[in-house]
Design a protein around this motif. Structure first.
Motif, PDB file in Angstrom:
ATOM      1  N   LEU A 151      -9.310  -1.327  -2.741  1.00  0.00           N
ATOM      2  CA  LEU A 151      -8.062  -1.546  -1.353  1.00  0.00           C
ATOM      3  C   LEU A 151      -8.946  -0.694  -0.562  1.00  0.00           C
ATOM      4  CD1 LEU A 151      -4.741  -0.774  -2.219  1.00  0.00           C
ATOM      5  CD2 LEU A 151      -5.903  -3.224  -1.119  1.00  0.00           C
ATOM      6  N   VAL A 152      -9.498  -1.203   0.491  1.00  0.00           N
ATOM      7  CA  VAL A 152     -10.676   0.289   0.895  1.00  0.00           C
ATOM      8  C   VAL A 152      -9.730  -0.277   2.770  1.00  0.00           C
ATOM      9  CG1 VAL A 152     -12.809  -0.152   2.510  1.00  0.00           C
ATOM     10  CG2 VAL A 152     -12.400  -1.571   0.008  1.00  0.00           C
ATOM     11  N   ILE A 153      -9.343   1.267   3.044  1.00  0.00           N
ATOM     12  CA  ILE A 153      -8.726   1.859   3.872  1.00  0.00           C
ATOM     13  C   ILE A 153      -9.971   2.426   4.811  1.00  0.00           C
ATOM     14  CG2 ILE A 153      -6.896   2.544   4.329  1.00  0.00           C
ATOM     15  CD1 ILE A 153      -5.625   2.778   1.519  1.00  0.00           C
ATOM     16  N   MET A 161      -2.986   5.264   8.062  1.00  0.00           N
ATOM     17  CA  MET A 161      -2.253   4.297   7.358  1.00  0.00           C
ATOM     18  C   MET A 161      -1.559   4.459   6.272  1.00  0.00           C
ATOM     19  SD  MET A 161      -4.471   1.874   8.358  1.00  0.00           S
ATOM     20  CE  MET A 161      -4.941   1.024   8.133  1.00  0.00           C
ATOM     21  N   ILE A 162      -0.375   5.010   6.446  1.00  0.00           N
ATOM     22  CA  ILE A 162       0.215   5.404   5.221  1.00  0.00           C
ATOM     23  C   ILE A 162       1.439   3.741   4.300  1.00  0.00           C
ATOM     24  CG2 ILE A 162       2.744   4.865   6.373  1.00  0.00           C
ATOM     25  CD1 ILE A 162       1.885   7.917   3.794  1.00  0.00           C
ATOM     26  N   PHE A 163       1.112   2.488   5.089  1.00  0.00           N
ATOM     27  CA  PHE A 163       1.837   1.761   4.484  1.00  0.00           C
ATOM     28  C   PHE A 163       0.478   0.450   3.415  1.00  0.00           C
ATOM     29  CE2 PHE A 163      -0.718   0.298   8.663  1.00  0.00           C
ATOM     30  CZ  PHE A 163      -1.896  -0.105   8.378  1.00  0.00           C
ATOM     31  N   SER A 164      -0.415   1.477   3.770  1.00  0.00           N
ATOM     32  CA  SER A 164      -1.762   0.875   2.246  1.00  0.00           C
ATOM     33  C   SER A 164      -2.082   2.063   1.519  1.00  0.00           C
ATOM     34  CB  SER A 164      -3.366   0.923   3.365  1.00  0.00           C
ATOM     35  OG  SER A 164      -3.448   0.198   4.505  1.00  0.00           O
ATOM     36  N   LYS A 165      -1.738   2.582   1.870  1.00  0.00           N
ATOM     37  CA  LYS A 165      -1.533   4.181   1.000  1.00  0.00           C
ATOM     38  C   LYS A 165      -0.621   3.195   0.071  1.00  0.00           C
ATOM     39  CE  LYS A 165      -3.675   7.146   2.713  1.00  0.00           C
ATOM     40  NZ  LYS A 165      -3.446   8.786   4.145  1.00  0.00           N
ATOM     41  N   ARG A 166       0.907   3.084   0.806  1.00  0.00           N
ATOM     42  CA  ARG A 166       2.248   2.981  -0.231  1.00  0.00           C
ATOM     43  C   ARG A 166       1.457   1.725  -1.056  1.00  0.00           C
ATOM     44  NH1 ARG A 166       6.296   4.318   4.416  1.00  0.00           N
ATOM     45  NH2 ARG A 166       6.582   6.537   3.913  1.00  0.00           N
ATOM     46  N   GLN A 167       1.207   0.324  -0.620  1.00  0.00           N
ATOM     47  CA  GLN A 167       0.735  -1.134  -1.391  1.00  0.00           C
ATOM     48  C   GLN A 167       0.358  -0.116  -2.442  1.00  0.00           C
ATOM     49  OE1 GLN A 167      -2.121  -3.634   0.389  1.00  0.00           O
ATOM     50  NE2 GLN A 167      -0.435  -4.998   0.384  1.00  0.00           N
ATOM     51  N   ALA A 168      -0.827   0.635  -2.287  1.00  0.00           N
ATOM     52  CA  ALA A 168      -1.313   1.174  -3.606  1.00  0.00           C
ATOM     53  C   ALA A 168      -0.794   2.100  -4.594  1.00  0.00           C
ATOM     54  CB  ALA A 168      -3.020   1.819  -3.320  1.00  0.00           C
ATOM     55  N   CYS A 169      -0.039   2.583  -4.368  1.00  0.00           N
ATOM     56  CA  CYS A 169       1.045   2.804  -5.262  1.00  0.00           C
ATOM     57  C   CYS A 169       2.005   1.657  -6.293  1.00  0.00           C
ATOM     58  CB  CYS A 169       1.948   3.915  -4.640  1.00  0.00           C
ATOM     59  SG  CYS A 169       1.113   5.138  -3.715  1.00  0.00           S
ATOM     60  N   THR A 181      -9.306   3.127  -4.225  1.00  0.00           N
ATOM     61  CA  THR A 181      -8.475   3.632  -3.340  1.00  0.00           C
ATOM     62  C   THR A 181      -9.892   3.524  -2.739  1.00  0.00           C
ATOM     63  OG1 THR A 181      -6.698   3.789  -3.251  1.00  0.00           O
ATOM     64  CG2 THR A 181      -7.477   4.499  -1.110  1.00  0.00           C
ATOM     65  N   PHE A 182     -10.492   3.109  -1.714  1.00  0.00           N
ATOM     66  CA  PHE A 182     -12.126   3.775  -0.941  1.00  0.00           C
ATOM     67  C   PHE A 182     -11.602   3.451   0.612  1.00  0.00           C
ATOM     68  CE2 PHE A 182     -16.138   2.769   1.208  1.00  0.00           C
ATOM     69  CZ  PHE A 182     -16.667   3.053   0.935  1.00  0.00           C
ATOM     70  N   PHE A 183     -11.907   4.962   0.982  1.00  0.00           N
ATOM     71  CA  PHE A 183     -11.055   5.665   2.957  1.00  0.00           C
ATOM     72  C   PHE A 183     -12.865   5.319   2.658  1.00  0.00           C
ATOM     73  CE2 PHE A 183      -7.320   7.380   0.789  1.00  0.00           C
ATOM     74  CZ  PHE A 183      -6.958   6.696   1.061  1.00  0.00           C
ATOM     75  N   LEU A 184     -12.743   4.315   3.407  1.00  0.00           N
ATOM     76  CA  LEU A 184     -13.875   3.619   4.370  1.00  0.00           C
ATOM     77  C   LEU A 184     -14.531   5.419   5.623  1.00  0.00           C
ATOM     78  CD1 LEU A 184     -17.268   2.638   4.936  1.00  0.00           C
ATOM     79  CD2 LEU A 184     -14.800   1.014   6.956  1.00  0.00           C
ATOM     80  N   ALA A 185     -15.423   5.935   5.531  1.00  0.00           N
ATOM     81  CA  ALA A 185     -15.256   7.080   5.919  1.00  0.00           C
ATOM     82  C   ALA A 185     -15.661   6.371   7.576  1.00  0.00           C
ATOM     83  CB  ALA A 185     -16.224   8.244   5.259  1.00  0.00           C
ATOM     84  N   SER A 186     -16.801   5.640   7.812  1.00  0.00           N
ATOM     85  CA  SER A 186     -16.433   5.959   9.512  1.00  0.00           C
ATOM     86  C   SER A 186     -16.628   4.492  10.016  1.00  0.00           C
ATOM     87  CB  SER A 186     -17.840   6.058   9.266  1.00  0.00           C
ATOM     88  OG  SER A 186     -18.897   6.491  11.305  1.00  0.00           O
ATOM     89  N   ARG A 187     -16.904   3.920  10.832  1.00  0.00           N
ATOM     90  CA  ARG A 187     -16.688   2.301  11.614  1.00  0.00           C
ATOM     91  C   ARG A 187     -17.911   2.619  12.395  1.00  0.00           C
ATOM     92  NH1 ARG A 187     -10.369   1.075  11.799  1.00  0.00           N
ATOM     93  NH2 ARG A 187     -10.160   3.464  12.285  1.00  0.00           N
ATOM     94  N   ASP A 239       9.817   1.573   2.926  1.00  0.00           N
ATOM     95  CA  ASP A 239      10.355   1.855   2.050  1.00  0.00           C
ATOM     96  C   ASP A 239      11.897   1.826   1.326  1.00  0.00           C
ATOM     97  OD1 ASP A 239      10.214   3.789  -0.585  1.00  0.00           O
ATOM     98  OD2 ASP A 239       9.431   5.113   0.718  1.00  0.00           O
ATOM     99  N   THR A 240      12.050   0.658   0.706  1.00  0.00           N
ATOM    100  CA  THR A 240      13.289   0.960   0.589  1.00  0.00           C
ATOM    101  C   THR A 240      13.848   1.950  -0.735  1.00  0.00           C
ATOM    102  OG1 THR A 240      13.388  -0.425  -1.277  1.00  0.00           O
ATOM    103  CG2 THR A 240      13.697  -1.654   0.830  1.00  0.00           C
ATOM    104  N   ALA A 241      13.416   3.172  -1.021  1.00  0.00           N
ATOM    105  CA  ALA A 241      13.871   4.031  -2.164  1.00  0.00           C
ATOM    106  C   ALA A 241      14.077   4.891  -0.648  1.00  0.00           C
ATOM    107  CB  ALA A 241      12.422   4.629  -2.892  1.00  0.00           C
ATOM    108  N   SER A 242      13.167   5.462   0.430  1.00  0.00           N
ATOM    109  CA  SER A 242      13.791   6.739   1.517  1.00  0.00           C
ATOM    110  C   SER A 242      14.570   5.640   2.392  1.00  0.00           C
ATOM    111  CB  SER A 242      12.450   6.763   1.672  1.00  0.00           C
ATOM    112  OG  SER A 242      11.518   7.277   0.854  1.00  0.00           O
ATOM    113  N   PHE A 243      14.393   3.933   2.551  1.00  0.00           N
ATOM    114  CA  PHE A 243      15.597   3.432   3.997  1.00  0.00           C
ATOM    115  C   PHE A 243      16.117   2.420   2.943  1.00  0.00           C
ATOM    116  CE2 PHE A 243      11.349   5.334   5.839  1.00  0.00           C
ATOM    117  CZ  PHE A 243      11.710   5.835   6.706  1.00  0.00           C
ATOM    118  N   TYR A 244      17.488   2.813   3.362  1.00  0.00           N
ATOM    119  CA  TYR A 244      18.856   1.864   3.114  1.00  0.00           C
ATOM    120  C   TYR A 244      19.834   1.731   3.167  1.00  0.00           C
ATOM    121  CZ  TYR A 244      19.119   6.622   0.681  1.00  0.00           C
ATOM    122  OH  TYR A 244      20.075   7.782   0.348  1.00  0.00           O
ATOM    123  N   PRO A 245      20.857   1.330   3.739  1.00  0.00           N
ATOM    124  CA  PRO A 245      22.041   1.111   4.468  1.00  0.00           C
ATOM    125  C   PRO A 245      23.019   2.067   4.465  1.00  0.00           C
ATOM    126  CG  PRO A 245      21.433  -1.221   3.988  1.00  0.00           C
ATOM    127  CD  PRO A 245      20.784  -0.481   2.998  1.00  0.00           C
ATOM    128  N   GLY A 246      23.899   2.609   4.753  1.00  0.00           N
ATOM    129  CA  GLY A 246      24.508   4.194   4.799  1.00  0.00           C
ATOM    130  C   GLY A 246      25.162   4.512   5.884  1.00  0.00           C
TER     131      GLY A 246
END
Length: 195
Positions: A5-7, A16-24, A35-41, A149-156
Motif C-alpha cells: 500500500l502506497v500512502i 490518511m486514517i482510512f488508508s491505514k485502517r484498510q491496511a489493518c 505500507t510505504f509512506f511516500l515522504a514527498s510529493r 469503523d463499525t467497532a467504534s461507530f454503531y447505533p445506540g
C-alpha cells in the motif's frame, strides 16, 4: 496475496486514517501487507530517493499488487516505479475540482491522476462522481465507498453516547473533519451552517 500500500505521507496519527485502517483490515483478512509512506510529493530530489527506497521494498517483499492510496503524484509515482499490477484508489480532490489559488497546480495534479489511471489494472473510486471524472479506463473502475469503523461507530441511544463522552444532553455538537485542508473541505461552509 502480498500487497504494498502506497500512502502519501501526512503528519499526525489521523492523517490518511482510512488508508491505514484498510491496511489493518487486509492484514486481518490474511493478506500480507507492507505500507510505504511516500515522504514527498513535491520535491524531485526526494521523489528519486523515494523511488529507490520503494524499489528496494518491492524487491525484498515481492508483492503481487501495488495499491496507490490516492491519485495525483502518489499514483503516478507507483505507475512509473514498477511494472507490477497496479490498483489506484481515487478519494476526492485527486479527480474532483476544488477551490484553489493555484489552478495550474490543481490541473497538473488531476492530469497525473489521469495518466496513472492508464496504467492501472483496477481502479477504485469512492463515489460514482469520481468514476465519471475519469477520462480513460472507467470500465476498470469499481465504486467502493469508505465505510465507518463499525467497532467504534454503531447505533445506540444518543443520551448514553453523550454521557460516555461527557457531553451535555442539551448541547449542540458539530464535528468537522477537515484538518488543514480548509480549501478543500470548506470549514467556512460548516461554520456558516452552524450559525
Amino acid at each position: 496475496m502480498r500487497v504494498v500500500l502506497v500512502i502519501p505521507w501526512a503528519d499526525g496519527p489521523a492523517a490518511m486514517i482510512f488508508s491505514k485502517r484498510q491496511a489493518c483490515a487486509l492484514l486481518e483478512a490474511g493478506v500480507a501487507v507492507e505500507t510505504f509512506f511516500l515522504a514527498s510529493r513535491t520535491s524531485p530530489v526526494m521523489l528519486v530517493r523515494e523511488r529507490n527506497r520503494f524499489r528496494r521494498l518491492v524487491r525484498d517483499f515481492s508483492p503481487d499488487i501495488v495499491h496507490a492510496q490516492f491519485g495525483t503524484v502518489t499514483a503516478l509515482f507507483c505507475a512509473t516505479s514498477t511494472g507490477l499490477p497496479l490498483v489506484i484508489t481515487f478519494c476526492g480532490s485527486d479527480l474532483n475540482p476544488y477551490p484553489s489559488p493555484n489552478r495550474c497546480r490543481q490541473w497538473v495534479a488531476h492530469f497525473f491522476s489521469q495518466l496513472a489511471a492508464l496504467r492501472a489494472h483496477r481502479i477504485i473510486c469512492v463515489s460514482k462522481q469520481l468514476q465519471s471524472r475519469l477520462w480513460w479506463r472507467r470500465e476498470r473502475a469499481v465504486i467502493l465507498p469508505f465505510g465507518p469503523d463499525t467497532a467504534s461507530f454503531y447505533p445506540g441511544p444518543q443520551d448514553e453516547a453523550r454521557q460516555r463522552l461527557g457531553w451535555s444532553q442539551r448541547q449542540y455538537v458539530v464535528l468537522f473533519n477537515g484538518g488543514r485542508s480548509r480549501q478543500v473541505k470548506r470549514l467556512d461552509l460548516a461554520q456558516a451552517a452552524v450559525e
